[in-house]
Design an enzyme around this catalytic site. Structure first.
Site, PDB file in Angstrom:
ATOM      1  CD  GLN A  82      -2.889  -1.192   2.327  1.00 16.85           C
ATOM      2  OE1 GLN A  82      -2.561  -1.878   3.271  1.00 16.85           O
ATOM      3  NE2 GLN A  82      -4.009  -0.498   2.322  1.00 16.85           N
ATOM      4  CG  HIS A 102      -0.839  -6.067   5.315  1.00 18.36           C
ATOM      5  ND1 HIS A 102      -0.865  -5.379   6.503  1.00 18.36           N
ATOM      6  CD2 HIS A 102      -2.000  -5.738   4.687  1.00 18.36           C
ATOM      7  CE1 HIS A 102      -1.988  -4.653   6.578  1.00 18.36           C
ATOM      8  NE2 HIS A 102      -2.690  -4.847   5.475  1.00 18.36           N
ATOM      9  CG  ASN A 162      -3.225  -7.482   7.916  1.00 22.03           C
ATOM     10  OD1 ASN A 162      -3.281  -6.906   9.001  1.00 22.03           O
ATOM     11  ND2 ASN A 162      -4.030  -7.176   6.913  1.00 22.03           N
ATOM     12  CD  GLU A 163      -7.818  -6.845   8.419  1.00 29.11           C
ATOM     13  OE1 GLU A 163      -8.241  -6.965   7.267  1.00 29.11           O
ATOM     14  OE2 GLU A 163      -8.079  -5.873   9.148  1.00 29.11           O
TER      15      GLU A 163
HETATM   16  C1  BGC Z   1      -6.245  -3.850   6.166  1.00 32.27           C
HETATM   17  C2  BGC Z   1      -5.589  -2.666   5.532  1.00 32.27           C
HETATM   18  C3  BGC Z   1      -6.660  -1.750   4.944  1.00 32.27           C
HETATM   19  C4  BGC Z   1      -7.530  -1.277   6.084  1.00 32.27           C
HETATM   20  C5  BGC Z   1      -8.598  -0.263   5.691  1.00 32.27           C
HETATM   21  C6  BGC Z   1      -7.532  -3.570   6.881  1.00 32.27           C
HETATM   22  O1  BGC Z   1      -8.443  -4.511   6.446  1.00 32.27           O
HETATM   23  O2  BGC Z   1      -5.343  -4.571   6.954  1.00 32.27           O
HETATM   24  O3  BGC Z   1      -4.689  -3.120   4.577  1.00 32.27           O
HETATM   25  O4  BGC Z   1      -6.117  -0.704   4.231  1.00 32.27           O
HETATM   26  O5  BGC Z   1      -8.169  -2.367   6.678  1.00 32.27           O
HETATM   27  O6  BGC Z   1      -9.565  -0.801   4.879  1.00 32.27           O
END
Ligand code: BGC
Length: 428
Positions: free
Chosen positions: A19, A113, A157-158
């Site tokens: 990003q 990520h 991540n997530e």
């Molecule tokens: C993610 C980010 C994303 C943010 C805002 C999260 O789901 O880890 O990469 O930019 O939310 O949407």
């Protein structure tokens, strides 16, 4: 009244390599962004050029008052072809870690990520049984090379994001603009994607239904593969660097029920969080990511209440969600919590200031109740590439002029930085 935070509380902001860095040409996202008919509103291109400007970005963070930075390493840079690790890219990330050290910034490194190497996706991606071992091999290599500089690692991540994506896709069929995933998904485009699908299959050399990138709906098996990847990576990292604290992050909503919606809410909690506890309970910390709440009625997710303030992402402005999520996580998982993402997309920075104050009040209350919270990483350090939605969604504490790559700290950035300097919030 002054509400003090614990000594050593980590104050910072988060970014993700794809990003912010720019020119991540070996990643699956790069390929998808640049296809004809792409579902992405625009390609990431040079993003906000953090790859080149990281030194000044880290120095600026320290000057703002922060003592921590959560960012990610890009697997596709480090291992551009399977089994070939690029020493120059590892050297780059060593320099980033050294810049953190120079400025007394504690690095929290995410190893995955969302974006993955193209070669991984060509071999079945996040639905392939070999992926956990491949991920663990990459993590082991990184920790062997750079682990001495990494106190905190977030493997994935997530890891549960596919659940939110599945929900938003289902709801989008019923109601355009529906809420359901805390990430930038371009649902308007998704509807007419035939051409893109054809190109996608061609680009990865497999049928488009076999392109299993991370930000996509997932089978039950695929979900297990992700958590298996975490387990294998954790074991590999612990052998190499027992001192490094390991966790992963999940995308979590404040799940609320309206009368009759209790069962639906309980089901959502199970699906989005509780089912993963066996994989997390011996982690060293838990990465909590929250942006808003979701209300459940007897038939499932309810629309956002009439008159509510809505962010650029279509989420309800609801900073109180953070404290509620910290509480339910702490109730079920006895490990320290790191707030690894929390924020809003808005062009009205005064709303970000309000959001931060109200979210932090919730965090402080939780700490007063005895919950161990290690730190607060705001999403995001700077305006950046919001995945399929491109650069128009502004989450940053710092504004970036992409024509010149000039940075300007927003009032919200100064505000959160001052809180960090004082290690306290002032509130009634
Ligand atoms: C993610 C980010 C994303 C943010 C805002 C999260 O789901 O880890 O990469 O930019 O939310 O949407």
């Amino acid at each position: 009244m002054t509400h003090q935070f614990p000594d050593n509380f980590l104050w910072g902001a988060s970014t993700a390599a794809h990003q912010v860095e720019g020119n991540n040409t070996n990643s699956d996202f790069w390929l998808m962004e640049n296809l004809e008919g792409s579902v992405f509103k625009e390609p990431s291109g040079s993003a906000v050029d953090h790859y080149r400007l990281f030194r000044e970005d880290i120095a600026r963070m320290a000057e703002m008052g922060f003592n921590a930075y959560r960012f990610s390493f890009e697997w596709a840079r480090i291992e551009p072809e399977e089994g070939r690790f690029d020493p120059a890219e590892l050297g780059h990330y060593r320099d980033v870690l050294l810049a953190c050290k120079e400025w007394s910034i504690t690095p929290i490194v995410t190893l995955h990520h969302f974006s993955s190497p193209q070669w991984l996706i060509k071999q079945g991606g996040w639905e392939a049984a070999e992926t956990p071992a491949r991920f663990a091999r990459y993590c082991a290599h990184v920790m062997n090379e750079l682990g001495d500089l990494i106190p905190y690692v977030c493997t994935i991540n997530e890891a549960n994001i596919s659940i939110g994506i599945k929900k938003i896709m289902k709801r989008h069929e019923l109601q355009s603009g529906a809420q359901g995933a805390q990430v930038g998904m371009n649902m308007d485009r998704m509807a007419q994607m035939q051409k893109y699908f054809e190109e996608l299959g061609k680009a990865f050399g497999v049928p488009h239904t076999e392109v299993h990138s991370f930000l996509a709906p997932r089978s039950e098996k695929g979900l297990e593969i992700i958590f298996q990847a975490h387990m294998e990576a954790k074991a590999a990292i612990r052998l190499i660097r027992p001192q490094t604290r390991i966790g992963l992050s999940l995308s979590l909503y404040d799940i609320q029920s309206r009368p009759g919606g209790e069962e639906q809410a309980a089901h959502a909690l199970q699906e989005e969080f509780l089912q993963f506890i066996p994989y997390l309970k011996d982690d060293d910390f838990f990465g909590l990511q929250n942006y808003t709440r979701v209300l459940y009625g007897p038939d499932g997710i309810l629309p956002i209440p009439d008159g509510a303030e809505i962010t650029q992402m279509g989420n309800e402005f609801y900073p109180e969600a953070l404290g509620a999520v910290v509480r339910y996580v702490a109730k079920h998982l006895e490990i320290p919590i790191m707030i690894s993402e929390n924020g809003i997309a808005t062009d009205d920075d005064t709303r970000r200031v309000v959001f931060i104050d109200r979210a932090l009040k919730g965090v402080h209350d939780c700490i007063s109740e005895g919950i161990q919270v290690l730190g607060y990483m705001h999403w995001s350090l700077m305006d950046n590439f919001e995945w399929q939605l491109g650069f128009a969604k502004r989450f940053g504490l710092i504004e970036v002029n992409r024509a010149t790559q000039e940075r300007t700290i927003k009032p919200s950035g100064l505000h959160l930085g001052n809180i960090a300097k004082r290690n306290a919030i002032e509130q009634a």
